[in-house]
Design a protein around this motif. Structure first.
Motif, PDB file in Angstrom:
ATOM      1  N   LEU A   1     -22.298   5.119  -5.542  1.00  0.00           N
ATOM      2  CA  LEU A   1     -21.842   6.145  -5.701  1.00  0.00           C
ATOM      3  C   LEU A   1     -20.435   4.818  -6.076  1.00  0.00           C
ATOM      4  N   ASP A   2     -19.643   5.476  -7.135  1.00  0.00           N
ATOM      5  CA  ASP A   2     -18.828   4.737  -7.673  1.00  0.00           C
ATOM      6  C   ASP A   2     -16.881   5.464  -7.400  1.00  0.00           C
ATOM      7  N   VAL A   3     -16.182   4.134  -6.397  1.00  0.00           N
ATOM      8  CA  VAL A   3     -15.145   4.850  -6.846  1.00  0.00           C
ATOM      9  C   VAL A   3     -14.309   4.037  -7.948  1.00  0.00           C
ATOM     10  N   ARG A   4     -14.109   4.695  -8.289  1.00  0.00           N
ATOM     11  CA  ARG A   4     -13.431   5.118 -10.271  1.00  0.00           C
ATOM     12  C   ARG A   4     -11.606   4.912  -9.817  1.00  0.00           C
ATOM     13  N   VAL A   5     -10.893   5.754  -8.736  1.00  0.00           N
ATOM     14  CA  VAL A   5      -9.455   5.399  -8.450  1.00  0.00           C
ATOM     15  C   VAL A   5      -9.502   5.562  -7.011  1.00  0.00           C
ATOM     16  N   ALA A   6      -8.471   4.678  -6.896  1.00  0.00           N
ATOM     17  CA  ALA A   6      -8.668   4.292  -5.501  1.00  0.00           C
ATOM     18  C   ALA A   6      -6.129   4.528  -5.009  1.00  0.00           C
ATOM     19  N   ARG A   7      -5.417   5.008  -3.987  1.00  0.00           N
ATOM     20  CA  ARG A   7      -4.621   5.025  -4.573  1.00  0.00           C
ATOM     21  C   ARG A   7      -3.415   5.347  -2.848  1.00  0.00           C
ATOM     22  N   ASN A   8      -2.719   5.210  -2.230  1.00  0.00           N
ATOM     23  CA  ASN A   8      -2.424   5.739  -1.260  1.00  0.00           C
ATOM     24  C   ASN A   8      -1.053   6.578  -1.761  1.00  0.00           C
ATOM     25  N   PHE A   9       0.190   6.725  -0.845  1.00  0.00           N
ATOM     26  CA  PHE A   9       0.652   7.221  -0.799  1.00  0.00           C
ATOM     27  C   PHE A   9       1.618   7.067  -2.193  1.00  0.00           C
ATOM     28  N   VAL A  10       2.676   6.330  -2.122  1.00  0.00           N
ATOM     29  CA  VAL A  10       3.888   5.400  -2.686  1.00  0.00           C
ATOM     30  C   VAL A  10       3.026   5.144  -4.462  1.00  0.00           C
ATOM     31  N   GLY A  11       1.291   5.350  -5.153  1.00  0.00           N
ATOM     32  CA  GLY A  11       1.171   5.250  -5.696  1.00  0.00           C
ATOM     33  C   GLY A  11       0.188   3.960  -5.886  1.00  0.00           C
ATOM     34  N   GLU A  12       0.117   3.091  -4.888  1.00  0.00           N
ATOM     35  CA  GLU A  12      -0.125   1.971  -5.456  1.00  0.00           C
ATOM     36  C   GLU A  12      -1.844   1.690  -4.955  1.00  0.00           C
ATOM     37  N   SER A  13      -2.370   0.499  -5.782  1.00  0.00           N
ATOM     38  CA  SER A  13      -3.673   0.796  -5.656  1.00  0.00           C
ATOM     39  C   SER A  13      -4.061   0.642  -4.616  1.00  0.00           C
ATOM     40  N   VAL A  14      -6.060   0.962  -3.551  1.00  0.00           N
ATOM     41  CA  VAL A  14      -6.633   0.672  -2.675  1.00  0.00           C
ATOM     42  C   VAL A  14      -7.327  -1.031  -3.197  1.00  0.00           C
ATOM     43  N   GLU A  15      -7.001  -1.522  -2.306  1.00  0.00           N
ATOM     44  CA  GLU A  15      -8.641  -2.770  -3.024  1.00  0.00           C
ATOM     45  C   GLU A  15      -9.676  -2.585  -1.955  1.00  0.00           C
ATOM     46  N   GLY A  16     -10.468  -2.757  -2.743  1.00  0.00           N
ATOM     47  CA  GLY A  16     -12.062  -2.362  -1.965  1.00  0.00           C
ATOM     48  C   GLY A  16     -12.231  -0.962  -1.538  1.00  0.00           C
ATOM     49  N   GLY A  17     -11.432  -0.063  -2.810  1.00  0.00           N
ATOM     50  CA  GLY A  17     -12.097   1.345  -2.311  1.00  0.00           C
ATOM     51  C   GLY A  17     -13.542   1.805  -2.010  1.00  0.00           C
ATOM     52  N   ASN A  18     -14.535   1.468  -2.167  1.00  0.00           N
ATOM     53  CA  ASN A  18     -15.541   1.627  -1.527  1.00  0.00           C
ATOM     54  C   ASN A  18     -15.864   1.417   0.359  1.00  0.00           C
ATOM     55  N   GLU A  19     -14.970   0.570   0.413  1.00  0.00           N
ATOM     56  CA  GLU A  19     -15.160   0.141   1.908  1.00  0.00           C
ATOM     57  C   GLU A  19     -14.238   0.489   2.578  1.00  0.00           C
ATOM     58  N   LYS A  20     -13.472   2.272   2.114  1.00  0.00           N
ATOM     59  CA  LYS A  20     -12.522   2.605   2.824  1.00  0.00           C
ATOM     60  C   LYS A  20     -12.558   4.006   3.160  1.00  0.00           C
ATOM     61  N   ILE A  21     -13.837   4.623   2.284  1.00  0.00           N
ATOM     62  CA  ILE A  21     -14.619   6.192   2.088  1.00  0.00           C
ATOM     63  C   ILE A  21     -15.320   5.975   3.460  1.00  0.00           C
ATOM     64  N   SER A  22     -15.949   7.339   3.880  1.00  0.00           N
ATOM     65  CA  SER A  22     -16.952   7.681   4.845  1.00  0.00           C
ATOM     66  C   SER A  22     -17.878   7.900   3.697  1.00  0.00           C
ATOM     67  N   LYS A  23     -18.771   7.064   3.624  1.00  0.00           N
ATOM     68  CA  LYS A  23     -19.968   8.016   2.062  1.00  0.00           C
ATOM     69  C   LYS A  23     -20.827   8.576   3.149  1.00  0.00           C
ATOM     70  N   THR A  24     -20.849   8.669   4.549  1.00  0.00           N
ATOM     71  CA  THR A  24     -21.306  10.175   4.446  1.00  0.00           C
ATOM     72  C   THR A  24     -21.430  11.023   4.037  1.00  0.00           C
ATOM     73  N   ILE A  25     -20.043  11.518   4.149  1.00  0.00           N
ATOM     74  CA  ILE A  25     -18.778  12.665   4.290  1.00  0.00           C
ATOM     75  C   ILE A  25     -19.024  12.353   3.054  1.00  0.00           C
TER      76      ILE A  25
END
Length: 660
Positions: free
Chosen positions: A180-204
């Motif tokens: 799985l390749d997290v290509r884009v990770a953003r928060n609601f104010v447009g900032e990049s979310v560092e370490g996107g691969n670790e911030k999602i539930s891969k099972t879902i």
């Protein structure tokens, strides 16, 4: 008389006003509800557009003539009379009190209207709190279809998804084989979310990829489907929305949105909306890929065309072969400098002859020093290039590089330029002016033709160097200086010292780190490199494409003694290029260069007149050619010996002799 029917109090609430103030501007909202909510979400009765405000930040309730407030567990809290409200606890609002919510001030006020007025019983303030309006959604779709840059398109998809659903964070995950390749990770104010691969539930994510159906949970912590997932617990997820992303019916990834702070952050309506957005995004991604493929194929066609053109050029014979060899010599120049073991790069200085190699070695020793440098050499040998190299490669490269030609200005004007002047120092001095010594603070001051300074100005320069401070003309105040001084001259300063026309003490102040630049006639091996460089530069200025030089022309240029050095060579190339029709032939050169005559040959300096000897010139030539052959042969000694026309044994002896 008709009996008036009373409206029961249970069916409506007494009307009240809510005043919202921000930066001195107040808006008023009118309600006839028992309870209203405020927050960043458009679904609130009073939306508060500010990133510091939570989606559902605060609730207000009216009970009879009393008002109550409750903080809904917001991230930044709610204050009343300077104290923060406890989350999820109703607190009575005293009359006239002000609630603080981020940059907003909230006040409530009762409206004294008759309870038996049925016309007001159903009155309500109308808000556009529904889902994303059609116009805004259409704008998002248009933006997606117009974006053709693949990377920017993926970012825009995530930003659009966050905006459409008011998510806290958004991720675009692509499937690459088993990874799985997290290509884009953003928060609601447009900032990049560092370490996107670790911030999602891969099972879902894997479930959605496997089933092709979206997943929506309003509280992941208590959802039976996810109760055994460690990632849900570790990531403290509350609301999660994940839908597949399809390109040409193939699931290539997912759009993944979450909210770690609120339950029920997403609805079924949000899921349907996000799936529509994902499907449209799939079409946009396909279009972007098609455009990218077309551009790539076009670039490949252009490259193939250039390769065919280059092949045709090589087949035209010796002329274009000579041009190609000159270009290779430029590439070999950098490689040969690496062989010399230089710590710094001097790409702006063209030359690989032994004389220039000595200069580069000297520059390597001088560049990190702060002592004054004196550059000696004939006019046109590139003294300012050497000064710039000392500055650019040295510790003061971030500071200014200030240059002045001491022979170009009258004495009085040069003095004011160097040392500055104060207002009223002389006629026309209407304001204070910093001299070059002050302007060059933290950098390098280059004084060219310092040998042309008058004796009086030499004395003042010496005083500045001794005291390390400068006093502007007409001022009694001194200013400390912080510069590296580099000077240059074409004159023989030692001879001038003997003739008493140049101060001896100033000479030794300037002559701390001397560099003697060779004349062009002392480095004739560099002429092909210089011609190639000058031809390219002049052709760009004259807008003449693909200029060439005839091999016989190059031989004539190499044989000439060039009393004006590189500056004269540049002027000759510029003139000949304008006279030619794409190829510089011998007849395009000046007459005195094509036919120097016996007198010119008799005036050409001999080795002793150049400050050297014939054996030294032979040694320098051999070293230069051996180094070039080794570079061209990639270090292969047998191949290099073949290039030189000697045996491998003879080459080995010369390598040992010259310690190459």
């Amino acid at each position: 008389m008709t009996e008036t029917k009373q409206v029961p109090i249970e069916k409506y609430c007494k009307p009240f006003l809510v005043h919202v103030t921000r930066d001195g501007e107040r808006t008023t909202h009118r309600f006839r509800k028992k309870e209203i909510s405020l927050g960043r979400s458009r679904k609130r009765e009073i939306p508060l557009s500010e990133k510091a405000i939570s989606r559902h930040h605060l609730s207000l309730r009216r009970s009879e003539d009393r008002f109550f407030a409750r903080d809904e567990g917001s991230q930044n809290g709610t204050s009343l009379a300077g104290k923060k409200l406890s989350p999820k606890e109703w607190i009575e609002i005293p009359e006239g009190s002000v609630l603080k919510v981020g940059p907003f001030e909230i006040q409530v006020e009762a409206v004294p209207l008759a309870l038996d007025d049925p016309s007001l019983a159903t009155e309500d303030t109308k808000h556009n709190n529904g889902p994303l309006d059609t116009g805004t959604f259409a704008s998002l779709i248009q933006a997606l279809n117009e974006e053709l840059d693949p990377e920017r398109l993926l970012e825009l998809i995530v930003e659009s998804a966050i905006r459409a659903t008011e998510a806290e964070r958004g991720f675009l995950v692509l499937r690459k084989g088993d990874h799985l390749d997290v290509r884009v990770a953003r928060n609601f104010v447009g900032e990049s979310v560092e370490g996107g691969n670790e911030k999602i539930s891969k099972t879902i994510v894997l479930e959605v990829l496997g089933s092709g159906d979206g997943r929506l949970t309003v509280n992941a912590q208590s959802d039976e489907r996810f109760k055994d997932l460690q990632s849900v617990e570790d990531l403290r997820l509350r609301s999660v929305l994940c839908v597949p992303l399809r390109v040409l019916s193939e699931i290539v990834g997912v759009l993944y949105l979450d909210n770690r702070l609120q339950q029920h952050a997403f609805s079924d309506e949000d899921r349907h909306l996000l799936q529509v957005l994902a499907d449209i995004s799939g079409v946009a991604i396909r279009n972007s890929r098609l455009v990218s493929d077309l551009r790539k194929k076009n670039e490949e066609l252009l490259q193939a065309h250039e390769e065919v053109a280059a092949l045709n050029a090589r087949l035209t014979g010796r002329v274009k072969k000579q041009t190609a060899e000159i270009e290779e010599m430029r590439e070999e120049l950098d490689a040969s400098r690496k062989i010399l073991g230089l710590r710094h790069s001097y790409k702006m200085i063209i030359g690989e002859s032994p004389a220039m190699q000595d200069v580069f070695r000297l520059l390597d020793r001088y560049v990190d020093s702060t002592d004054p440098v004196l550059i000696l050499g004939d006019s046109g040998t590139g003294k300012e290039l050497i000064a710039r190299a000392l500055h650019d490669q040295g510790p003061r490269s971030e500071g200014p590089f200030i240059s002045e030609n001491c022979a170009a200005l009258p004495e009085s004007l040069l003095e004011s330029e160097l040392f500055g002047y104060s207002r009223g120092a002389f006629t026309g001095a209407t304001k204070d002016h910093d001299g070059l010594f002050v302007q060059a603070k933290g950098g390098t001051l280059f004084l060219d033709e310092v040998g042309d300074m008058s004796p009086d100005l030499q004395s003042k320069l010496l005083r500045v160097l001794q005291e390390k401070e400068v006093r502007p003309l007409g001022s009694s105040k001194t200013t400390p200086i912080d510069i590296r001084l580099v000077t240059a001259t074409h004159r023989d300063l030692r001879q001038m010292v003997q003739e008493k026309s140049f101060r001896e003490d100033l000479f030794y102040r300037l002559h701390v780190l001397p560099i003697q630049l060779p004349s062009l006639r002392q480095r004739t091996g560099d002429i092909p490199l210089l011609v190639s460089h000058l031809l390219r530069r002049c052709s760009l200025e004259a807008k003449i494409p693909n200029p060439r030089i005839n091999p016989q022309t190059l031989d004539i240029l190499s044989a000439y003694h060039w009393p004006g050095n590189v500056r004269e060579l540049e002027n000759e190339i510029r003139r000949a290029l304008l006279l030619s029709e794409g190829e510089i032939l011998p007849e395009h050169l000046s007459e005195h260069i094509r036919n120097p005559g016996l007198n010119d040959l008799g005036n050409s300096p001999l080795p002793a007149e150049r400050g050297t000897t014939l054996p030294i010139l032979v040694q320098r030539l051999e070293e230069s050619e051996i180094r070039r052959a080794l570079v061209k042969a990639g270090g292969n000694k047998s191949k290099a010996a073949s290039f030189l026309g000697i045996s491998r044994f003879a080459l080995q002896r010369k390598l040992e002799k010259y310690e190459i």
